[in-house]
Scaffold this motif. Sequence first.
Motif, PDB file in Angstrom:
ATOM      1  N   HIS A  31     -16.690 -13.542  -3.440  1.00  0.00           N
ATOM      2  CA  HIS A  31     -16.216 -12.612  -4.468  1.00  0.00           C
ATOM      3  C   HIS A  31     -15.274 -11.552  -3.877  1.00  0.00           C
ATOM      4  N   ARG A  32     -14.957 -11.684  -2.603  1.00  0.00           N
ATOM      5  CA  ARG A  32     -14.088 -10.704  -1.962  1.00  0.00           C
ATOM      6  C   ARG A  32     -12.632 -11.162  -1.995  1.00  0.00           C
ATOM      7  N   ALA A  33     -11.785 -10.365  -2.610  1.00  0.00           N
ATOM      8  CA  ALA A  33     -10.343 -10.646  -2.605  1.00  0.00           C
ATOM      9  C   ALA A  33      -9.812 -10.399  -1.200  1.00  0.00           C
ATOM     10  N   PRO A  34      -8.683 -11.005  -0.848  1.00  0.00           N
ATOM     11  CA  PRO A  34      -8.110 -10.797   0.487  1.00  0.00           C
ATOM     12  C   PRO A  34      -7.920  -9.311   0.791  1.00  0.00           C
ATOM     13  N   LEU A  35      -8.255  -8.931   2.007  1.00  0.00           N
ATOM     14  CA  LEU A  35      -8.142  -7.529   2.409  1.00  0.00           C
ATOM     15  C   LEU A  35      -6.708  -7.030   2.269  1.00  0.00           C
ATOM     16  N   GLU A  36      -5.742  -7.949   2.429  1.00  0.00           N
ATOM     17  CA  GLU A  36      -4.333  -7.569   2.323  1.00  0.00           C
ATOM     18  C   GLU A  36      -3.997  -7.011   0.949  1.00  0.00           C
ATOM     19  N   MET A  37      -4.711  -7.464  -0.091  1.00  0.00           N
ATOM     20  CA  MET A  37      -4.434  -6.927  -1.428  1.00  0.00           C
ATOM     21  C   MET A  37      -4.822  -5.459  -1.512  1.00  0.00           C
ATOM     22  N   PHE A  38      -5.975  -5.113  -0.942  1.00  0.00           N
ATOM     23  CA  PHE A  38      -6.391  -3.711  -0.929  1.00  0.00           C
ATOM     24  C   PHE A  38      -5.436  -2.882  -0.071  1.00  0.00           C
ATOM     25  N   LEU A  39      -4.985  -3.469   1.034  1.00  0.00           N
ATOM     26  CA  LEU A  39      -4.039  -2.792   1.911  1.00  0.00           C
ATOM     27  C   LEU A  39      -2.741  -2.488   1.157  1.00  0.00           C
ATOM     28  N   ASP A  40      -2.223  -3.486   0.447  1.00  0.00           N
ATOM     29  CA  ASP A  40      -0.978  -3.299  -0.297  1.00  0.00           C
ATOM     30  C   ASP A  40      -1.142  -2.289  -1.426  1.00  0.00           C
ATOM     31  N   MET A  41      -2.304  -2.271  -2.061  1.00  0.00           N
ATOM     32  CA  MET A  41      -2.534  -1.316  -3.147  1.00  0.00           C
ATOM     33  C   MET A  41      -2.600   0.104  -2.613  1.00  0.00           C
ATOM     34  N   GLY A  42      -3.206   0.272  -1.442  1.00  0.00           N
ATOM     35  CA  GLY A  42      -3.229   1.592  -0.827  1.00  0.00           C
ATOM     36  C   GLY A  42      -1.840   2.072  -0.468  1.00  0.00           C
ATOM     37  N   HIS A  43      -1.000   1.155   0.024  1.00  0.00           N
ATOM     38  CA  HIS A  43       0.385   1.514   0.353  1.00  0.00           C
ATOM     39  C   HIS A  43       1.171   1.857  -0.911  1.00  0.00           C
ATOM     40  N   GLN A  44       0.872   1.134  -1.986  1.00  0.00           N
ATOM     41  CA  GLN A  44       1.527   1.406  -3.268  1.00  0.00           C
ATOM     42  C   GLN A  44       1.203   2.818  -3.735  1.00  0.00           C
ATOM     43  N   ALA A  45      -0.043   3.215  -3.588  1.00  0.00           N
ATOM     44  CA  ALA A  45      -0.446   4.562  -3.981  1.00  0.00           C
ATOM     45  C   ALA A  45       0.206   5.613  -3.087  1.00  0.00           C
ATOM     46  N   ARG A  46       0.285   5.315  -1.792  1.00  0.00           N
ATOM     47  CA  ARG A  46       0.875   6.277  -0.848  1.00  0.00           C
ATOM     48  C   ARG A  46       2.327   6.570  -1.214  1.00  0.00           C
TER      49      ARG A  46
END
Length: 201
Positions: free
Chosen positions: A82-97
């Motif tokens: 049920h875990r999405a790729p960590l890269e998606m969370f990484l990209d979302m954090g960069h998007q917010a930054r």
Amino acid sequence: TGAPVRVGHDRGPAAGYYTDPVTAPSHVEAEVLTKLRLLAPLGLTGSPKVRSPVGTECTEAMDHQIGEGALLLLPGARKSDHRAPLEMFLDMGHQARRRGIESWVLYGPGEEMLAADLAERGGFQLGPPTSVAQLAAAMRTAKVVVTNDTGPMHLSVATGARTLSLFTVSNPSRWCHPVPHHRGFWAREQQRAFEGLASWL
């Protein structure tokens, strides 16, 4: 069971045990709506209202540590599939930054290394260990909460937080809550998920 009223969905021979079998939906719908159908034989109607009270002391404690308006990233899930790729969370954090929004990584028991890896790779803040009440308090004051299809997803929605959930195996049409502040996307549909986040940041 000996209960005078036994209600359940009519899904084959097991319905013979019910005093009031309820026709199951013929299409995929939000699971909470499917369950609310079981109130009909009792003469009741229900609406998908969810809320989770959080004590003031928990809210103040988490405000002091995390503050309001952050993007909360929760990359863990009890079930590894049920875990999405960590890269998606990484990209979302960069998007917010890029929009001037700070990201915090939160986690549950056994997810410390996963969370620390994400925080280090992205240059995000690693949150402290939290109780359920403290986690709910942090979610309540967040700009957006990004989760997998797991328990904290439901907790986040219950606090009223804008919750974006990433699904890998379960159908988002079934497991998302039918409320405006919850959106679910297949993890493989990365562009749609990123656009969904952007509209909330």
